[in-house]
Design an enzyme around this catalytic site. Structure first.
Site, PDB file in Angstrom:
ATOM      1  N   SER A 151      53.759 -35.877   7.931  1.00 24.18           N
ATOM      2  CA  SER A 151      53.689 -34.431   8.170  1.00 24.18           C
ATOM      3  C   SER A 151      54.534 -34.074   9.382  1.00 24.18           C
ATOM      4  CB  SER A 151      52.254 -33.997   8.484  1.00 24.18           C
ATOM      5  OG  SER A 151      51.357 -34.454   7.508  1.00 24.18           O
TER       6      SER A 151
ATOM      7  N   ASP B 232      47.955 -33.756  17.270  1.00 23.83           N
ATOM      8  CA  ASP B 232      48.269 -33.718  15.823  1.00 23.83           C
ATOM      9  C   ASP B 232      47.575 -32.564  15.086  1.00 23.83           C
ATOM     10  OD1 ASP B 232      49.771 -36.027  16.224  1.00 23.83           O
ATOM     11  OD2 ASP B 232      48.118 -37.368  15.705  1.00 23.83           O
TER      12      ASP B 232
ATOM     13  N   HIS C 152      54.214 -37.029  12.145  1.00 33.02           N
ATOM     14  CA  HIS C 152      53.060 -37.939  12.191  1.00 33.02           C
ATOM     15  C   HIS C 152      52.918 -38.592  10.815  1.00 33.02           C
ATOM     16  CE1 HIS C 152      49.267 -39.569  13.538  1.00 33.02           C
ATOM     17  NE2 HIS C 152      48.735 -39.192  12.388  1.00 33.02           N
TER      18      HIS C 152
ATOM     19  N   ASN D 163      56.725 -32.380  15.950  1.00 33.12           N
ATOM     20  CA  ASN D 163      56.415 -33.806  15.906  1.00 33.12           C
ATOM     21  C   ASN D 163      56.333 -34.240  14.449  1.00 33.12           C
ATOM     22  OD1 ASN D 163      55.581 -36.391  16.880  1.00 33.12           O
ATOM     23  ND2 ASN D 163      53.449 -35.866  16.409  1.00 33.12           N
TER      24      ASN D 163
HETATM   25  C1  GAR Z   1      57.181 -42.836  12.771  1.00 32.64           C
HETATM   26  O1  GAR Z   1      56.562 -43.373  11.632  1.00 32.64           O
HETATM   27  C2  GAR Z   1      56.436 -41.627  13.265  1.00 32.64           C
HETATM   28  O2  GAR Z   1      55.843 -40.881  12.225  1.00 32.64           O
HETATM   29  C3  GAR Z   1      55.365 -42.259  14.129  1.00 32.64           C
HETATM   30  O3  GAR Z   1      56.042 -43.279  14.797  1.00 32.64           O
HETATM   31  C4  GAR Z   1      57.067 -43.794  13.950  1.00 32.64           C
HETATM   32  C5  GAR Z   1      58.347 -43.877  14.755  1.00 32.64           C
HETATM   33  O4  GAR Z   1      59.308 -44.603  14.071  1.00 32.64           O
HETATM   34  N1  GAR Z   1      54.808 -41.308  15.024  1.00 32.64           N
HETATM   35  C6  GAR Z   1      53.518 -41.281  15.381  1.00 32.64           C
HETATM   36  O5  GAR Z   1      52.713 -42.122  15.021  1.00 32.64           O
HETATM   37  C7  GAR Z   1      53.133 -40.148  16.312  1.00 32.64           C
HETATM   38  N2  GAR Z   1      51.729 -40.027  16.402  1.00 32.64           N
HETATM   39  P1  GAR Z   1      60.843 -44.571  14.509  1.00 32.64           P
HETATM   40  O6  GAR Z   1      60.893 -44.894  15.995  1.00 32.64           O
HETATM   41  O7  GAR Z   1      61.470 -45.637  13.688  1.00 32.64           O
HETATM   42  O8  GAR Z   1      61.360 -43.214  14.194  1.00 32.64           O
END
Ligand code: GAR
Length: 321
Positions: free
Chosen positions: A138, A147, A111, A109
């Site tokens: 991360s 996480d 985060h 994942n």
């Molecule tokens: C990203 O910033 C990712 O790190 C976050 O969602 C966004 C997705 O963006 N993930 C989390 O918060 C998971 N807990 P994207 O759809 O443009 O890739």
């Protein structure tokens, strides 16, 4: 080049990380390819791009389903695409423990914080609020605790004095797009990376009492006892004498056991050149699904075979607790 690892990417939102993973996978030396893009949201932004780029997609809404049933549908799609890894890219669902356990070590994942800071929601606003100098992202392994799995790689992003959460988020995303493809590539390749395999073996072998490293015939080995008179209990072998294996050589009880092991499990064991003649078996490390607790057991057994009684007694006593 070895066959590419097949990954399934799970998304819920805009899918910009998915796009970064996808275009990185198109570079010639990418060690992974995208077998499937799957989503729990029918209109997820990344799905159109995936279709345009000719990647199979799968959509299954979670609405009205239990967590387990929804996970099972996503898992079935990943399996039928023959995915070996699941890569979460803005997949905003907590996965059931059963699913996570079945894919242990094979789900990653990203985060948007410098873990262990700011798990869960609103990490950017929380980093600004705390007055941190940096936010970031991360990449980590997914475990049942949110996480909290092993962090594989991080990218730091400076926070400006007047940053809003949205501005910081936008810059963190740019960093994520660099970080995630690299971290996924490194992770899927590490089972064939001699440096990684050697560092794992060192960690396990040197955790045993009174052990040290010593080269033998140009390869690293591990001995128990004093620097002067210690005895070898393991040798690290990297594609020696024409073998394609990266392996740890450990001591069996003798030729009968060695030949039995090789015959019964040729994907796990082989008879190494020279050392094989004196009962050392090769335990192959550069193969899918290597079980490190099994490697640990072999190292301990081999250590016991040559360690002085005062040390084996010590380990017996420790094992009782
Ligand atoms: C990203 O910033 C990712 O790190 C976050 O969602 C966004 C997705 O963006 N993930 C989390 O918060 C998971 N807990 P994207 O759809 O443009 O890739």
């Amino acid at each position: 080049m070895a066959e590419k690892a097949r990954i399934a990417v799970f998304i819920s939102g805009t899918g910009t990380n998915m796009a970064a993973l996808l275009y990185a996978s198109r570079l010639e030396d990418s060690p992974y390819e995208i077998a499937l893009i799957a989503s729990n949201v029918a209109g997820a932004g990344g799905l159109d791009l995936a279709k345009l780029e000719g990647i199979p997609t799968f959509v299954h809404s979670h609405k009205g389903l239990s967590r387990e049933d929804h996970d099972a549908a996503m898992e079935a799609a990943a399996k039928s695409a023959k995915a070996e890894f699941i890569v979460l890219a803005g997949y905003m669902r907590i996965l059931s423990d059963g699913f996570v356990k079945r894919w242990e070590g094979r789900i990653l994942n990203i985060h948007p914080s410098l873990l262990p800071k700011y798990k869960g929601l609103d990490p950017h606003a929380r980093a600004i609020e705390a007055g941190d100098s940096h936010g970031g992202a991360s990449v980590h392994l997914v475990t049942p605790d949110l996480d909290s799995g092993e962090v594989l790689a991080q990218a730091k992003v400076a926070i400006a004095p007047d940053d809003t959460a949205e501005q910081l988020e936008a810059r963190v995303k740019l960093a994520e797009h660099q970080l995630y493809p690299r971290a996924v590539a490194d992770y899927v390749s590490r089972g064939n990376d001699p440096d990684y395999l050697y560092s794992k073996v060192c960690e396990l072998a040197l955790a045993l009492p009174e052990t040290h490293k010593r080269d033998s015939h140009g390869s690293p080995g591990f001995r128990v006892g004093s620097e002067k008179s210690g005895k070898f209990f393991a040798h690290f072998s990297q594609q020696h004498h024409g073998s394609e294996h990266i392996a740890i050589l450990v001591k069996t009880s003798g030729m009968d056991e060695l030949l039995d092991l090789v015959e019964a499990q040729p994907e796990t064991y082989y008879k190494p050149a020279y050392y094989g003649a004196s009962g050392w078996v090769g335990l192959i490390l550069n193969r899918p699904g290597v079980d490190w607790s099994h490697v640990e057991e072999w190292l301990e057994r081999s250590w016991r075979a040559v360690a002085p009684a005062r040390l084996t007694k010590l380990l017996d006593a420790a094992d009782m607790f």
